[in-house]
Scaffold this motif. Sequence first.
Motif, PDB file in Angstrom:
ATOM      1  N   GLY A  49      -1.216   9.671   8.841  1.00 34.15           N
ATOM      2  CA  GLY A  49      -0.755   9.486  10.209  1.00 34.15           C
ATOM      3  C   GLY A  49      -1.050   8.087  10.707  1.00 34.15           C
ATOM      4  O   GLY A  49      -2.166   7.583  10.554  1.00 34.15           O
ATOM      5  N   TYR A  50      -0.042   7.434  11.308  1.00 36.54           N
ATOM      6  CA  TYR A  50      -0.184   6.046  11.761  1.00 36.54           C
ATOM      7  C   TYR A  50       0.463   5.886  13.130  1.00 36.54           C
ATOM      8  O   TYR A  50       1.315   6.683  13.531  1.00 36.54           O
ATOM      9  CB  TYR A  50       0.492   5.076  10.788  1.00 36.54           C
ATOM     10  CG  TYR A  50      -0.045   5.146   9.379  1.00 36.54           C
ATOM     11  CD1 TYR A  50      -1.106   4.346   8.972  1.00 36.54           C
ATOM     12  CD2 TYR A  50       0.520   6.021   8.449  1.00 36.54           C
ATOM     13  CE1 TYR A  50      -1.594   4.406   7.678  1.00 36.54           C
ATOM     14  CE2 TYR A  50       0.027   6.095   7.157  1.00 36.54           C
ATOM     15  CZ  TYR A  50      -1.028   5.279   6.773  1.00 36.54           C
ATOM     16  OH  TYR A  50      -1.507   5.352   5.498  1.00 36.54           O
ATOM     17  N   VAL A  51       0.069   4.823  13.832  1.00 33.61           N
ATOM     18  CA  VAL A  51       0.760   4.402  15.039  1.00 33.61           C
ATOM     19  C   VAL A  51       1.394   3.055  14.757  1.00 33.61           C
ATOM     20  O   VAL A  51       0.951   2.320  13.866  1.00 33.61           O
ATOM     21  CB  VAL A  51      -0.191   4.300  16.259  1.00 33.61           C
ATOM     22  CG1 VAL A  51      -0.788   5.648  16.576  1.00 33.61           C
ATOM     23  CG2 VAL A  51      -1.285   3.271  16.006  1.00 33.61           C
ATOM     24  N   PRO A  52       2.463   2.687  15.466  1.00 37.01           N
ATOM     25  CA  PRO A  52       3.089   1.383  15.246  1.00 37.01           C
ATOM     26  C   PRO A  52       2.082   0.249  15.403  1.00 37.01           C
ATOM     27  O   PRO A  52       1.273   0.222  16.326  1.00 37.01           O
ATOM     28  CB  PRO A  52       4.164   1.319  16.336  1.00 37.01           C
ATOM     29  CG  PRO A  52       4.509   2.745  16.600  1.00 37.01           C
ATOM     30  CD  PRO A  52       3.212   3.488  16.474  1.00 37.01           C
ATOM     31  N   GLY A  53       2.110  -0.695  14.460  1.00 36.07           N
ATOM     32  CA  GLY A  53       1.194  -1.818  14.466  1.00 36.07           C
ATOM     33  C   GLY A  53      -0.071  -1.589  13.671  1.00 36.07           C
ATOM     34  O   GLY A  53      -0.857  -2.510  13.472  1.00 36.07           O
ATOM     35  N   GLU A  54      -0.276  -0.356  13.186  1.00 35.24           N
ATOM     36  CA  GLU A  54      -1.469  -0.055  12.392  1.00 35.24           C
ATOM     37  C   GLU A  54      -1.183  -0.339  10.923  1.00 35.24           C
ATOM     38  O   GLU A  54      -0.069  -0.130  10.443  1.00 35.24           O
ATOM     39  CB  GLU A  54      -1.837   1.418  12.577  1.00 35.24           C
ATOM     40  CG  GLU A  54      -3.146   1.814  11.925  1.00 35.24           C
ATOM     41  CD  GLU A  54      -3.468   3.276  12.170  1.00 35.24           C
ATOM     42  OE1 GLU A  54      -4.577   3.691  11.796  1.00 35.24           O
ATOM     43  OE2 GLU A  54      -2.632   3.997  12.736  1.00 35.24           O
TER      44      GLU A  54
END
Length: 267
Positions: free
Chosen positions: A84-89
């Motif tokens: 699981g990731y968020v944008p920019g990670e």
Amino acid sequence: MHPEGAHMYPFSFTLNPNLPSSFEGSRGYIRYTCKATIDRPWKFDQSSKRAFTMPIIAEREETMQGCCCDAGKLGVSLHLNKSGYVPGEPIVYDITIHNNTDTTITSVTLTLRQIVKYTGFSDSLFSSGNPKYHTKTQDISLFGHAVNIGQNSTHSINRATLVPSLPPSHLEGCNIIDIDYIIILKIPCSWSSLKIERGIIIAPPSYEECVFGKVNVRDENDDEHTSGQMAWAPAYPFYDWSQHSSQTYGGFAPDVARPAPPDYNQI
């Protein structure tokens, strides 16, 4: 009994390879922890707990096809730091290639694929009333450099790439557009290629997770007559890596994936 002083107890434990990856979301999570407890007779026990990340691990071995016969076996493993990731990670990945073929491998690609499924209904007189589906894909290159992996040799690629500004998975609250993301590792070899695909989740960060904090642009001079820019387009949350360019992961700074945005107006 423990005499006075520092004591260390190394240990190892083999985890089930089918365990899901670690994930933190606004509506649920998957967490893995280790907990050590000291049993103290006639006193309260003391414990220490530490969380750790369960990565995505994918391994595959195939017999590759040559021009007229088998070219040998190609073994590949792909490790992602989580699912699981968020944008920019940064997506931190490790690729290990065991080339036991009679062919030199010259190309390795790692791709983030966005899969958008649109659902619609027709009000035509001749329509069956059943929903209509349309799927579009958009590929974003994470790694695509030339390599030179000789016969009967092993090669490793250890890098990190930032997740670009993208809408979150599943687009919660919308029942006509659904979005999925997969990571695709592809290695051409001789007359065939080996491919590994694994799904990941791109989640929107909560306000608490925003690296720059909450911002209120209204000030004391604004009233009901204050207007703003009328031409507006949505912008997805994105971690500004340029403000932290000195930070590295595993000794290397992440690459920055800069794709062209999906062309939604030409569906």
